[in-house]
Scaffold this motif. Structure first.
Motif: not given
Length: 175
Positions: A143-145, A147-149, A152, A154-157
């Motif tokens: 799911y995390r993999f 979801h990051t695709l 992205p 949401e996971y950007a710094r």
């Protein structure tokens, strides 16, 4: 008359009846019954001890029924051991055949066995629990993999997330 003598007298008046009497282990019956038609059976189950009085011609199945009544252990879970023999494997065995010459008392040990179904069921339940835990971990990783695709951003710094002020890079370059 003592309690034991009264019990023995009652048994002597009803020969052939499957009478069981629970007596305390301390001095109960003492192995000298006034009736030759009765058999004294001392049963030990852990710290519990009981004395049952049955007819000499009683079968092992009758003993199992009395143990069920006294200890609450169903016959299918009982392992009655007397003189190295498991009595449950021979339900038609006459208890008198286990006596030594001149004796009218048997020592029996009760062991409770766990039904095989619950042991297997316990193993299957444990296996299912572990499989479900591993599937949960695998699902979280997948799911995390994905979801990051798909998201992205949401996971950007973000600026300020690491404790830095926004615009820090600009002030360093201007000085």
């Amino acid at each position: 008359a003592t309690f034991t003598q009264a019990v023995n007298r009652n048994i002597a008046t009803a020969p052939g009846a499957f009478v069981s009497t629970c007596l305390p282990m301390s001095g109960g019956c003492g192995g000298t019954s006034s009736s030759s038609a009765s058999l004294t059976i001392r049963i030990t189950h852990g710290a519990q001890r009981r004395v049952l009085v049955l007819p000499r011609e009683a079968a092992a199945a009758a003993l199992e029924a009395e143990v069920w009544r006294e200890f609450g252990v169903k016959p299918g879970r009982q392992r009655l051991i007397c003189r190295g023999r498991i009595l449950g494997s021979e339900p038609l065995l006459i208890l008198e055949s286990l006596l030594t010459a001149g004796s009218d008392e048997l020592q029996v040990m009760l062991m409770v066995s766990e039904p095989p179904v619950s042991r297997v069921r316990g193993g299957v339940d444990l296996l299912l629990l572990r499989a479900r835990a591993w599937l949960g971990v695998a699902w979280n990783v997948v799911y995390r993999f994905f979801h990051t695709l798909l998201a992205p951003a949401e996971y950007a710094r973000e600026p300020g997330r690491s404790g830095e002020e926004p615009g820090h890079e600009l002030r360093v370059a201007a000085t």
